[in-house]
Design a protein around this motif. Sequence first.
Motif, PDB file in Angstrom:
ATOM      1  N   ALA A  23       0.848  -1.191   0.000  1.00 15.83           N
ATOM      2  CA  ALA A  23       0.000   0.000   0.000  1.00 15.83           C
ATOM      3  C   ALA A  23       0.887   1.246   0.000  1.00 15.83           C
ATOM      4  O   ALA A  23       1.928   1.290   0.653  1.00 15.83           O
ATOM      5  CB  ALA A  23      -0.897   0.008   1.224  1.00 15.83           C
ATOM      6  N   VAL A  24       0.456   2.269  -0.722  1.00 19.78           N
ATOM      7  CA  VAL A  24       1.201   3.511  -0.798  1.00 19.78           C
ATOM      8  C   VAL A  24       0.903   4.340   0.452  1.00 19.78           C
ATOM      9  O   VAL A  24      -0.261   4.522   0.818  1.00 19.78           O
ATOM     10  CB  VAL A  24       0.812   4.310  -2.056  1.00 19.78           C
ATOM     11  N   ILE A  25       1.945   4.820   1.125  1.00 21.58           N
ATOM     12  CA  ILE A  25       1.782   5.646   2.310  1.00 21.58           C
ATOM     13  C   ILE A  25       1.746   7.101   1.873  1.00 21.58           C
ATOM     14  O   ILE A  25       2.678   7.590   1.226  1.00 21.58           O
ATOM     15  CB  ILE A  25       2.931   5.419   3.309  1.00 21.58           C
ATOM     16  N   THR A  26       0.659   7.792   2.200  1.00 23.93           N
ATOM     17  CA  THR A  26       0.561   9.206   1.854  1.00 23.93           C
ATOM     18  C   THR A  26       1.152  10.026   2.992  1.00 23.93           C
ATOM     19  O   THR A  26       0.697   9.918   4.134  1.00 23.93           O
ATOM     20  CB  THR A  26      -0.897   9.618   1.626  1.00 23.93           C
ATOM     21  N   PRO A  27       2.181  10.814   2.715  1.00 23.27           N
ATOM     22  CA  PRO A  27       2.821  11.566   3.799  1.00 23.27           C
ATOM     23  C   PRO A  27       2.004  12.776   4.214  1.00 23.27           C
ATOM     24  O   PRO A  27       1.340  13.406   3.388  1.00 23.27           O
ATOM     25  CB  PRO A  27       4.154  12.000   3.192  1.00 23.27           C
ATOM     26  N   ASN A  28       2.025  13.065   5.505  1.00 27.85           N
ATOM     27  CA  ASN A  28       1.451  14.299   6.028  1.00 27.85           C
ATOM     28  C   ASN A  28       2.563  15.320   6.134  1.00 27.85           C
ATOM     29  O   ASN A  28       3.743  14.987   6.010  1.00 27.85           O
ATOM     30  CB  ASN A  28       0.830  14.056   7.404  1.00 27.85           C
ATOM     31  N   HIS A  29       2.207  16.566   6.393  1.00 24.78           N
ATOM     32  CA  HIS A  29       3.204  17.617   6.534  1.00 24.78           C
ATOM     33  C   HIS A  29       3.196  18.126   7.964  1.00 24.78           C
ATOM     34  O   HIS A  29       2.144  18.331   8.564  1.00 24.78           O
ATOM     35  CB  HIS A  29       2.930  18.760   5.552  1.00 24.78           C
ATOM     36  N   CYS A  30       4.377  18.330   8.511  1.00 27.86           N
ATOM     37  CA  CYS A  30       4.538  18.817   9.874  1.00 27.86           C
ATOM     38  C   CYS A  30       4.043  20.262   9.953  1.00 27.86           C
ATOM     39  O   CYS A  30       4.432  21.092   9.137  1.00 27.86           O
ATOM     40  CB  CYS A  30       6.011  18.732  10.280  1.00 27.86           C
ATOM     41  N   PRO A  31       3.192  20.586  10.945  1.00 28.44           N
ATOM     42  CA  PRO A  31       2.706  21.967  11.039  1.00 28.44           C
ATOM     43  C   PRO A  31       3.773  22.943  11.515  1.00 28.44           C
ATOM     44  O   PRO A  31       3.673  24.142  11.286  1.00 28.44           O
ATOM     45  CB  PRO A  31       1.566  21.878  12.055  1.00 28.44           C
ATOM     46  N   ARG A  32       4.823  22.435  12.157  1.00 27.17           N
ATOM     47  CA  ARG A  32       5.865  23.319  12.678  1.00 27.17           C
ATOM     48  C   ARG A  32       6.916  23.646  11.617  1.00 27.17           C
ATOM     49  O   ARG A  32       7.244  24.801  11.386  1.00 27.17           O
ATOM     50  CB  ARG A  32       6.540  22.683  13.885  1.00 27.17           C
ATOM     51  N   CYS A  33       7.453  22.617  10.939  1.00 31.57           N
ATOM     52  CA  CYS A  33       8.544  22.873   9.990  1.00 31.57           C
ATOM     53  C   CYS A  33       8.158  22.629   8.531  1.00 31.57           C
ATOM     54  O   CYS A  33       8.873  23.027   7.630  1.00 31.57           O
ATOM     55  CB  CYS A  33       9.763  22.034  10.350  1.00 31.57           C
ATOM     56  N   GLY A  34       7.037  21.926   8.280  1.00 36.81           N
ATOM     57  CA  GLY A  34       6.571  21.721   6.916  1.00 36.81           C
ATOM     58  C   GLY A  34       7.171  20.531   6.200  1.00 36.81           C
ATOM     59  O   GLY A  34       6.844  20.295   5.044  1.00 36.81           O
ATOM     60  N   CYS A  46      12.051  17.996  13.195  1.00 38.52           N
ATOM     61  CA  CYS A  46      12.023  18.881  14.361  1.00 38.52           C
ATOM     62  C   CYS A  46      11.556  18.199  15.647  1.00 38.52           C
ATOM     63  O   CYS A  46      11.630  18.787  16.716  1.00 38.52           O
ATOM     64  CB  CYS A  46      11.141  20.095  14.070  1.00 38.52           C
ATOM     65  N   GLY A  47      11.043  16.979  15.592  1.00 41.40           N
ATOM     66  CA  GLY A  47      10.619  16.262  16.786  1.00 41.40           C
ATOM     67  C   GLY A  47       9.219  16.619  17.260  1.00 41.40           C
ATOM     68  O   GLY A  47       8.821  16.235  18.353  1.00 41.40           O
ATOM     69  N   HIS A  48       8.434  17.310  16.455  1.00 40.05           N
ATOM     70  CA  HIS A  48       7.079  17.730  16.826  1.00 40.05           C
ATOM     71  C   HIS A  48       6.110  16.577  16.605  1.00 40.05           C
ATOM     72  O   HIS A  48       6.199  15.868  15.612  1.00 40.05           O
ATOM     73  CB  HIS A  48       6.667  18.932  15.986  1.00 40.05           C
ATOM     74  N   TYR A  49       5.162  16.383  17.560  1.00 38.43           N
ATOM     75  CA  TYR A  49       4.165  15.330  17.402  1.00 38.43           C
ATOM     76  C   TYR A  49       2.790  15.884  17.090  1.00 38.43           C
ATOM     77  O   TYR A  49       1.991  15.213  16.471  1.00 38.43           O
ATOM     78  CB  TYR A  49       4.101  14.457  18.651  1.00 38.43           C
ATOM     79  N   GLY A  50       2.469  17.081  17.533  1.00 31.39           N
ATOM     80  CA  GLY A  50       1.192  17.682  17.207  1.00 31.39           C
ATOM     81  C   GLY A  50       0.389  18.064  18.422  1.00 31.39           C
ATOM     82  O   GLY A  50      -0.368  19.008  18.401  1.00 31.39           O
ATOM     83  N   PHE A  51       0.525  17.317  19.499  1.00 30.72           N
ATOM     84  CA  PHE A  51      -0.156  17.646  20.741  1.00 30.72           C
ATOM     85  C   PHE A  51       0.594  16.969  21.873  1.00 30.72           C
ATOM     86  O   PHE A  51       1.439  16.106  21.655  1.00 30.72           O
ATOM     87  CB  PHE A  51      -1.629  17.219  20.715  1.00 30.72           C
TER      88      PHE A  51
END
Length: 67
Positions: A23-34, A46-51
Amino acid sequence: MPNPKRRHSKHRKRIRRSHDALAVITPNHCPRCGSATRPHRVCDNCGHYGFDKGGQKGTEVVEKDAF
């Protein structure tokens, strides 16, 4: 060990292998660094998780150590 009595056709072989595709994994984008990140994982850049994970309200996200 038993051997097949008759040869399996190309069509029968391809039907059997039709479920083996990755299956193809669709990447998300980090809200902090992009940068592109995998879903539900810490950002490699950057080590950001989101919450705040694990009910640790009011604490900051730990920054990734620079090497």
